[in-house]
Design an enzyme around this catalytic site. Structure first.
Site, short mmCIF file in Angstrom:
data_model
loop_
_atom_site.label_atom_id
_atom_site.label_comp_id
_atom_site.label_asym_id
_atom_site.label_seq_id
_atom_site.Cartn_x
_atom_site.Cartn_y
_atom_site.Cartn_z
N ASP A 1 -4.23 -4.64 5.81
CA ASP A 1 -4.65 -5.56 4.75
C ASP A 1 -3.44 -6.40 4.34
O ASP A 1 -2.38 -5.86 4.08
CB ASP A 1 -5.18 -4.75 3.56
N HIS B 1 -2.77 -1.22 -3.40
CA HIS B 1 -3.91 -0.30 -3.19
C HIS B 1 -3.64 0.93 -4.03
O HIS B 1 -2.60 1.55 -3.91
CB HIS B 1 -3.98 0.13 -1.72
N SER C 1 0.87 -1.18 0.00
CA SER C 1 0.00 0.00 0.00
C SER C 1 0.90 1.23 0.00
O SER C 1 1.92 1.23 -0.70
CB SER C 1 -0.92 -0.07 1.21
#
Lengths: 276, 189
Positions: free
Chosen positions: B133, B40, B13
């Site tokens: 995540d 992401h 991310s």
């Protein structure tokens, strides 16, 4: 709280459930992609608090009223208004001028879920001055989501995003003119649904029901295995006017199907024109 | 037992793009498994990321399409707004269901799916990021005897994601960005 779904349903148990649902209720999911189905089945176990395959199966067999919820949960009904604004921009600029040459325009929205796409298309048609001679057939396998679609009531929390999407799609009006806010929900103008016909339709088992100038089916085929995808392409082909348009999701394609040679992609967005 | 890697997954991310730009140029061009990258990112129609990464490697870079067949010596980007799932070791599906950890694609979703399909032949690397995540996904990789690799938090632009991973999952390797390409290259033998 489970962030990821645990593995409650095993592969062979999944097959048993699919057979049950098919033989008891006539819904055939056997050609749906297994990876997603498995996630959805485990998800419904978590949400409805089934701790085993046997429990879920018992409920499904002995409580026919549970079927509707089951199908609604194992299919994906996530949708939004003007999702992928560039797609809607392409519809406005490349497809609608062609549709405008028809005296009457029939559009099939296959897999419309809770209706956000149907209202988006209605707004687009209105702004292109085509709405009065159009009909939008919005279909889905789930009666429950169609009920929501008919109401046209959506959370107000989404409107900022939808309004941004609308502007990116080339919308020049004030998006909020299309709805009335009431506490935390908004209701879209009833004249937007004047030309919408909502109906259940199962892409697996139901046949063609009309001839259309535009068929939109986005992010539905990703849940189907290749063979079923081909079958649905054939259904769409049978339901599409010569020189009609077929629109798919951003990562779906007709390219590797038997019908590839009968279609020509008209823009980089996934829109094809039937050419023979 | 020697694990043979059949898929290499990279999740990241905030702060992970710079790591990829350092790692990709050093990858051998005969990598014997597909590499899947789950980042992401904001949805962008022109696939800018695809073009950018292509400039940094001799390997083929492509954005995943539904039901695509995976090849070795190829780097696959998960498209924005879709989760990626494995049907079997060679076929992937896209899925536009609910976001997980406020993310779609979610790293957890792909790691879990890979763990179930590839078992001990899955390898996963989690990079810099500001949410967790991927951490549960690594747990699944580990439970299925796959290989768990995490970026050394001290080298991460945002260390939350790798720190969470190291504290919650029994990590096989903690690597600095300059060690990652060599590590991946050696897995090919």
């Amino acid at each position: 709280m489970f962030m990821l779904n645990p593995n409650i349903i095993k592969d062979e148990e999944l097959e048993i459930l699919l057979t049950d649902v098919s033989s008891l209720y006539g819904y055939d999911f056997t050609q749906y992609s297994r990876a997603s189905l498995k996630r959805r089945l485990n998800r419904i176990c978590v949400i409805d608090k089934f701790t085993s395959f046997a429990e879920l199966r018992y409920n499904l067999i002995h409580h026919p009223e549970y079927l509707q919820r089951f199908i609604e949960e194992i299919t994906v009904n996530v949708t939004e208004m003007f999702r992928d604004p560039s797609f809607y921009k392409a519809l406005r600029e490349k497809v609608f001028p062609k549709l405008g040459t028809y005296p009457f325009i029939r559009i099939w929205l296959a897999g419309c879920a809770t209706g956000e796409e149907a209202y988006s298309i209605a707004i687009l048609l209105k702004e292109a001055n085509l709405y009065n001679r159009s009909l939008i057939y919005a279909t889905d396998i789930n009666p429950g989501v169609l009920e929501k679609a008919r109401k046209g009531i959506f959370p107000i929390s989404q409107m900022k995003q939808y309004s941004e999407n609308y502007i990116l799609s080339g919308g020049a009006a004030d998006f909020s003119q299309y709805y009335t806010a009431n506490y935390d929900m908004v209701k879209f103008d009833t004249d937007l649904k004047e030309k919408m016909i909502f109906s259940t339709h199962n892409l697996v088992s139901d046949s063609s029901f009309n001839e259309f100038q535009l068929i939109i089916c986005r992010n539905v085929l990703i849940y189907f295995e290749k063979e079923l995808q081909n079958k649905v392409f054939k259904l769409f082909n049978d339901s599409l006017d010569n020189f009609g348009f077929l629109a798919l999701g951003a990562k779906e394609t007709i390219r590797f199907s038997n019908l590839e040679n009968h279609y020509k992609q008209v823009v980089t967005e996934k829109i094809w024109k039937k050419i023979k | 037992m020697v694990k043979r890697t059949e898929i290499f997954l990279i999740g990241g991310s905030a702060g992970s793009l710079t790591v990829l730009l350092e790692v990709l140029p050093q990858l051998n061009d005969d990598i014997s498994f597909p590499i899947i990258i789950i980042l992401h990112r904001k949805s962008h129609p022109d696939s800018v990321l695809n073009a950018l990464l292509s400039n940094y490697t001799d390997l083929e870079v492509c954005e995943v399409e539904d039901k695509m067949t995976l090849k070795s010596r190829c780097i696959y980007l998960v498209p924005p707004d879709y989760h990626l799932l494995f049907e079997d070791k060679h076929t992937v599906s896209l899925d536009s269901s609910e976001k997980l950890n406020y993310s779609r694609p979610s790293i957890d979703v792909t790691f879990q799916s890979a763990a179930e399909i590839f078992k001990e032949s899955a390898a996963a690397l989690l990079l810099s990021g500001a949410n967790a995540d991927g951490v549960d996904g690594l747990q699944y990789i580990k439970q299925n005897s796959g290989l768990v690799v995490v970026q050394e938090p001290g080298t991460a632009e945002v260390d939350y994601m790798p720190k969470q991973a190291i504290s919650q999952v029994k990590t096989d390797h903690v690597l600095r960005p300059d060690q990652m390409a060599g590590f991946i290259n050696r897995l090919c033998r």
